[in-house]
Design an enzyme around this catalytic site. Structure first.
Site, short mmCIF file in Angstrom:
data_model
loop_
_atom_site.label_atom_id
_atom_site.label_comp_id
_atom_site.label_asym_id
_atom_site.label_seq_id
_atom_site.Cartn_x
_atom_site.Cartn_y
_atom_site.Cartn_z
CB ALA A 45 -0.93 -0.01 1.20
CD GLU A 46 0.12 4.19 1.52
OE1 GLU A 46 -0.74 4.89 0.97
OE2 GLU A 46 -0.16 3.19 2.20
CB THR A 47 7.47 1.93 -0.25
OG1 THR A 47 7.04 0.61 -0.61
CG2 THR A 47 8.95 1.89 0.12
CG HIS A 74 0.40 1.28 6.92
ND1 HIS A 74 -0.12 2.01 5.87
CD2 HIS A 74 1.23 0.36 6.36
CE1 HIS A 74 0.36 1.53 4.73
NE2 HIS A 74 1.19 0.55 5.01
#
Length: 267
Positions: A45-47, A74
Protein backbone atom coordinates in the site's frame (compact mmCIF):
# COMPACT_ATOMS: atom_id res chain seq x y z
CA UNK A 1 20.58 -0.12 0.38
CA UNK A 2 18.70 -1.59 3.33
CA UNK A 3 14.95 -2.07 2.97
CA UNK A 4 12.44 -3.57 5.38
CA UNK A 5 8.86 -4.77 5.41
CA UNK A 6 7.21 -3.90 8.71
CA UNK A 7 3.68 -4.92 9.68
CA UNK A 8 1.96 -1.99 11.41
CA UNK A 9 -1.04 -1.79 13.74
CA UNK A 10 -0.44 -5.35 14.88
CA UNK A 11 1.60 -7.23 17.47
CA UNK A 12 2.07 -10.34 15.34
CA UNK A 13 3.76 -11.09 12.01
CA UNK A 14 1.53 -11.25 8.93
CA UNK A 15 -1.18 -9.16 10.55
CA UNK A 16 -1.98 -5.47 10.30
CA UNK A 17 -0.71 -3.51 7.30
CA UNK A 18 2.72 -4.14 5.73
CA UNK A 19 4.80 -1.12 4.76
CA UNK A 20 8.12 -0.87 2.98
CA UNK A 21 10.61 1.26 4.90
CA UNK A 22 13.86 2.75 3.60
CA UNK A 23 15.90 4.65 6.20
CA UNK A 24 18.41 6.82 4.37
CA UNK A 25 21.76 8.06 5.74
CA UNK A 26 21.81 11.09 3.44
CA UNK A 27 20.44 14.57 4.14
CA UNK A 28 18.25 14.60 1.01
CA UNK A 29 15.85 12.26 -0.72
CA UNK A 30 16.91 10.23 -3.77
CA UNK A 31 15.43 10.91 -7.20
CA UNK A 32 11.63 10.90 -6.97
CA UNK A 33 11.23 8.62 -10.01
CA UNK A 34 13.53 6.07 -8.35
CA UNK A 35 11.50 6.13 -5.12
CA UNK A 36 8.34 5.58 -7.15
CA UNK A 37 9.91 2.59 -8.92
CA UNK A 38 10.94 1.08 -5.58
CA UNK A 39 7.38 1.48 -4.29
CA UNK A 40 6.03 -0.17 -7.45
CA UNK A 41 8.50 -3.03 -6.98
CA UNK A 42 7.47 -3.51 -3.35
CA UNK A 43 3.79 -3.40 -4.43
CA UNK A 44 2.59 -2.61 -0.91
CA UNK A 45 0.00 0.00 0.00
CA UNK A 46 2.85 2.38 0.86
CA UNK A 47 6.62 2.42 0.93
CA UNK A 48 8.15 5.10 3.18
CA UNK A 49 11.45 6.91 2.71
CA UNK A 50 13.01 8.85 5.59
CA UNK A 51 16.22 10.82 6.01
CA UNK A 52 17.66 12.58 9.08
CA UNK A 53 17.41 16.34 9.56
CA UNK A 54 19.31 16.51 12.84
CA UNK A 55 18.55 15.34 16.36
CA UNK A 56 15.13 13.73 16.61
CA UNK A 57 13.92 15.36 13.37
CA UNK A 58 13.45 13.37 10.17
CA UNK A 59 11.95 14.02 6.74
CA UNK A 60 9.38 11.49 5.52
CA UNK A 61 7.63 10.69 2.22
CA UNK A 62 5.21 7.92 1.25
CA UNK A 63 4.54 6.27 -2.12
CA UNK A 64 1.88 3.80 -3.25
CA UNK A 65 2.69 1.60 -6.25
CA UNK A 66 1.26 4.39 -8.45
CA UNK A 67 1.86 7.76 -6.78
CA UNK A 68 3.06 9.81 -3.82
CA UNK A 69 0.45 10.51 -1.12
CA UNK A 70 -0.05 13.35 1.36
CA UNK A 71 -0.59 11.26 4.48
CA UNK A 72 -0.05 7.67 5.57
CA UNK A 73 -0.49 6.33 9.08
CA UNK A 74 0.75 2.76 8.97
CA UNK A 75 3.96 3.57 7.08
CA UNK A 76 4.69 6.39 9.56
CA UNK A 77 4.26 3.97 12.45
CA UNK A 78 6.46 1.44 10.62
CA UNK A 79 9.18 4.06 10.06
CA UNK A 80 9.18 5.05 13.73
CA UNK A 81 9.48 1.35 14.60
CA UNK A 82 12.49 1.02 12.26
CA UNK A 83 14.20 4.04 13.82
CA UNK A 84 13.69 2.55 17.29
CA UNK A 85 15.12 -0.77 16.09
CA UNK A 86 18.21 1.05 14.78
CA UNK A 87 18.54 3.09 17.99
CA UNK A 88 18.41 6.30 15.94
CA UNK A 89 15.78 7.98 18.12
CA UNK A 90 14.72 8.01 21.74
CA UNK A 91 11.09 8.09 22.81
CA UNK A 92 9.99 10.81 20.37
CA UNK A 93 10.54 11.59 16.70
CA UNK A 94 9.23 14.44 14.55
CA UNK A 95 8.62 13.81 10.84
CA UNK A 96 8.53 16.69 8.36
CA UNK A 97 5.99 15.65 5.72
CA UNK A 98 3.52 16.86 3.12
CA UNK A 99 1.00 17.12 5.96
CA UNK A 100 3.22 19.21 8.21
CA UNK A 101 5.12 17.99 11.24
CA UNK A 102 3.91 14.62 12.53
CA UNK A 103 5.25 13.21 15.78
CA UNK A 104 5.55 9.63 16.99
CA UNK A 105 5.94 8.88 20.70
CA UNK A 106 7.35 5.50 21.73
CA UNK A 107 6.16 3.98 25.00
CA UNK A 108 8.24 1.70 27.16
CA UNK A 109 6.16 -1.33 26.12
CA UNK A 110 6.78 -0.66 22.41
CA UNK A 111 3.45 0.93 21.56
CA UNK A 112 3.78 3.91 19.21
CA UNK A 113 1.42 6.91 19.26
CA UNK A 114 1.19 9.11 16.17
CA UNK A 115 0.01 12.72 16.41
CA UNK A 116 -1.87 13.60 13.19
CA UNK A 117 -4.13 16.46 12.11
CA UNK A 118 -7.87 15.76 12.23
CA UNK A 119 -9.50 15.49 8.81
CA UNK A 120 -12.49 17.87 8.54
CA UNK A 121 -15.80 16.22 7.63
CA UNK A 122 -18.15 17.89 5.16
CA UNK A 123 -21.49 16.15 4.46
CA UNK A 124 -21.96 15.28 0.80
CA UNK A 125 -24.26 13.30 -1.46
CA UNK A 126 -21.89 11.61 -3.92
CA UNK A 127 -23.20 10.02 -7.08
CA UNK A 128 -22.52 6.36 -7.79
CA UNK A 129 -21.12 5.32 -4.41
CA UNK A 130 -23.93 2.93 -3.49
CA UNK A 131 -23.59 1.27 -6.89
CA UNK A 132 -19.82 1.02 -6.52
CA UNK A 133 -20.06 -0.51 -3.05
CA UNK A 134 -23.08 -2.67 -3.79
CA UNK A 135 -24.98 -1.52 -0.70
CA UNK A 136 -27.08 1.48 0.40
CA UNK A 137 -25.20 4.39 1.97
CA UNK A 138 -26.66 6.01 5.11
CA UNK A 139 -24.46 9.12 5.03
CA UNK A 140 -21.28 10.37 3.37
CA UNK A 141 -18.62 12.98 4.08
CA UNK A 142 -15.71 14.52 2.21
CA UNK A 143 -12.54 14.47 4.32
CA UNK A 144 -10.68 17.55 3.08
CA UNK A 145 -7.80 17.98 0.63
CA UNK A 146 -5.04 16.57 2.86
CA UNK A 147 -6.72 13.16 3.12
CA UNK A 148 -8.82 13.30 -0.04
CA UNK A 149 -11.02 10.31 0.76
CA UNK A 150 -14.77 9.77 0.85
CA UNK A 151 -16.09 8.50 4.19
CA UNK A 152 -19.38 6.60 4.03
CA UNK A 153 -21.54 5.00 6.68
CA UNK A 154 -23.44 1.79 5.95
CA UNK A 155 -26.07 -0.14 7.86
CA UNK A 156 -24.06 -2.29 10.25
CA UNK A 157 -20.84 -4.18 10.98
CA UNK A 158 -21.91 -7.21 8.98
CA UNK A 159 -22.42 -5.03 5.91
CA UNK A 160 -18.89 -3.66 6.26
CA UNK A 161 -17.39 -7.12 6.67
CA UNK A 162 -19.18 -8.66 3.68
CA UNK A 163 -18.75 -5.82 1.16
CA UNK A 164 -17.70 -6.90 -2.31
CA UNK A 165 -17.35 -3.56 -4.12
CA UNK A 166 -16.94 -3.08 -7.85
CA UNK A 167 -13.37 -1.76 -7.78
CA UNK A 168 -13.65 -0.39 -11.29
CA UNK A 169 -16.55 1.82 -10.22
CA UNK A 170 -14.73 2.78 -7.00
CA UNK A 171 -11.67 3.83 -9.00
CA UNK A 172 -13.85 6.04 -11.20
CA UNK A 173 -15.02 8.12 -8.21
CA UNK A 174 -13.36 11.52 -7.81
CA UNK A 175 -11.51 10.57 -4.60
CA UNK A 176 -8.27 8.98 -3.41
CA UNK A 177 -10.22 6.19 -1.76
CA UNK A 178 -13.43 5.22 0.02
CA UNK A 179 -13.60 4.59 3.77
CA UNK A 180 -16.61 2.45 4.72
CA UNK A 181 -17.67 2.34 8.36
CA UNK A 182 -20.34 1.26 10.82
CA UNK A 183 -20.72 1.00 14.59
CA UNK A 184 -19.48 -2.17 16.26
CA UNK A 185 -22.20 -4.79 16.56
CA UNK A 186 -21.02 -5.58 20.09
CA UNK A 187 -18.95 -2.83 21.77
CA UNK A 188 -17.96 -5.27 24.53
CA UNK A 189 -15.86 -7.11 21.92
CA UNK A 190 -13.04 -4.61 22.40
CA UNK A 191 -13.66 -2.10 19.58
CA UNK A 192 -16.17 0.69 19.03
CA UNK A 193 -16.45 0.88 15.23
CA UNK A 194 -15.37 -1.02 12.16
CA UNK A 195 -14.10 0.14 8.80
CA UNK A 196 -12.61 -0.93 5.49
CA UNK A 197 -10.69 1.13 2.92
CA UNK A 198 -10.69 0.80 -0.87
CA UNK A 199 -8.23 2.83 -2.97
CA UNK A 200 -7.92 1.29 -6.44
CA UNK A 201 -7.38 4.74 -8.00
CA UNK A 202 -3.98 4.94 -6.25
CA UNK A 203 -3.04 1.29 -6.73
CA UNK A 204 -4.45 -0.04 -3.44
CA UNK A 205 -7.51 -2.25 -4.12
CA UNK A 206 -8.07 -2.77 -0.38
CA UNK A 207 -5.78 -1.45 2.33
CA UNK A 208 -5.50 -3.80 5.33
CA UNK A 209 -5.27 -1.14 8.09
CA UNK A 210 -5.40 2.55 7.15
CA UNK A 211 -4.07 4.82 9.88
CA UNK A 212 -4.81 8.01 7.96
CA UNK A 213 -8.48 7.02 7.56
CA UNK A 214 -8.80 7.17 11.33
CA UNK A 215 -8.14 10.91 11.25
CA UNK A 216 -11.67 11.08 9.82
CA UNK A 217 -13.16 8.10 11.65
CA UNK A 218 -12.10 9.41 15.06
CA UNK A 219 -14.08 12.69 14.98
CA UNK A 220 -17.08 10.96 13.41
CA UNK A 221 -17.41 8.27 16.07
CA UNK A 222 -16.30 10.48 18.96
CA UNK A 223 -19.24 12.72 18.13
CA UNK A 224 -21.63 9.80 17.82
CA UNK A 225 -20.51 7.91 20.92
CA UNK A 226 -19.69 10.87 23.17
CA UNK A 227 -16.15 9.68 23.96
CA UNK A 228 -12.82 10.97 22.68
CA UNK A 229 -10.90 7.73 23.26
CA UNK A 230 -12.02 4.88 21.02
CA UNK A 231 -10.80 1.70 19.32
CA UNK A 232 -11.35 1.04 15.63
CA UNK A 233 -11.15 -2.37 13.98
CA UNK A 234 -10.30 -2.40 10.29
CA UNK A 235 -12.10 -5.53 9.14
CA UNK A 236 -9.85 -6.56 6.25
CA UNK A 237 -8.57 -10.10 5.80
CA UNK A 238 -5.39 -9.22 7.75
CA UNK A 239 -7.27 -7.03 10.26
CA UNK A 240 -5.84 -4.59 12.79
CA UNK A 241 -6.75 -2.36 15.73
CA UNK A 242 -6.17 1.40 15.88
CA UNK A 243 -6.59 3.19 19.20
CA UNK A 244 -7.76 6.74 18.58
CA UNK A 245 -7.79 9.75 20.91
CA UNK A 246 -9.36 12.98 19.70
CA UNK A 247 -7.45 16.01 21.03
CA UNK A 248 -9.01 19.17 19.59
CA UNK A 249 -7.85 19.51 15.99
CA UNK A 250 -5.39 16.63 16.40
CA UNK A 251 -5.91 12.89 16.73
CA UNK A 252 -3.59 10.38 18.36
CA UNK A 253 -3.34 6.96 16.70
CA UNK A 254 -1.73 4.20 18.73
CA UNK A 255 -0.54 0.79 17.58
CA UNK A 256 2.35 -1.62 17.45
CA UNK A 257 4.58 -2.91 14.66
CA UNK A 258 6.59 -6.03 13.81
CA UNK A 259 9.50 -6.32 11.35
CA UNK A 260 8.98 -9.35 9.09
CA UNK A 261 11.66 -8.83 6.43
CA UNK A 262 15.03 -7.08 6.52
CA UNK A 263 17.00 -7.12 3.30
CA UNK A 264 19.19 -5.33 0.78
CA UNK A 265 18.02 -3.44 -2.27
CA UNK A 266 20.51 -3.94 -5.10
CA UNK A 267 19.06 -1.60 -7.75
Amino acid sequence: MRIRIIDAFTDRPFGGNPAGVVVLDTDTFPDEAWMQRVAAEMNLAETAFAHPRGGQDWALRWFTPLCEVNLCGHATLATAHALVEDQLIGDLVAFDSRSGVLTAAVAGDGAITLDFPVSPLTPTEPVGVAEALGTPVLAAWETGPALGDLLVEVADEQTVRTLRPDLGLVAALATRGVIVTAAAADPSSGYDFVSRFFGPAVGVPEDPVTGSAHTALSPLWAGRLGRDDLVGLQASARSGLVRTALRGDRVELTGRAVTVLDGTLHA
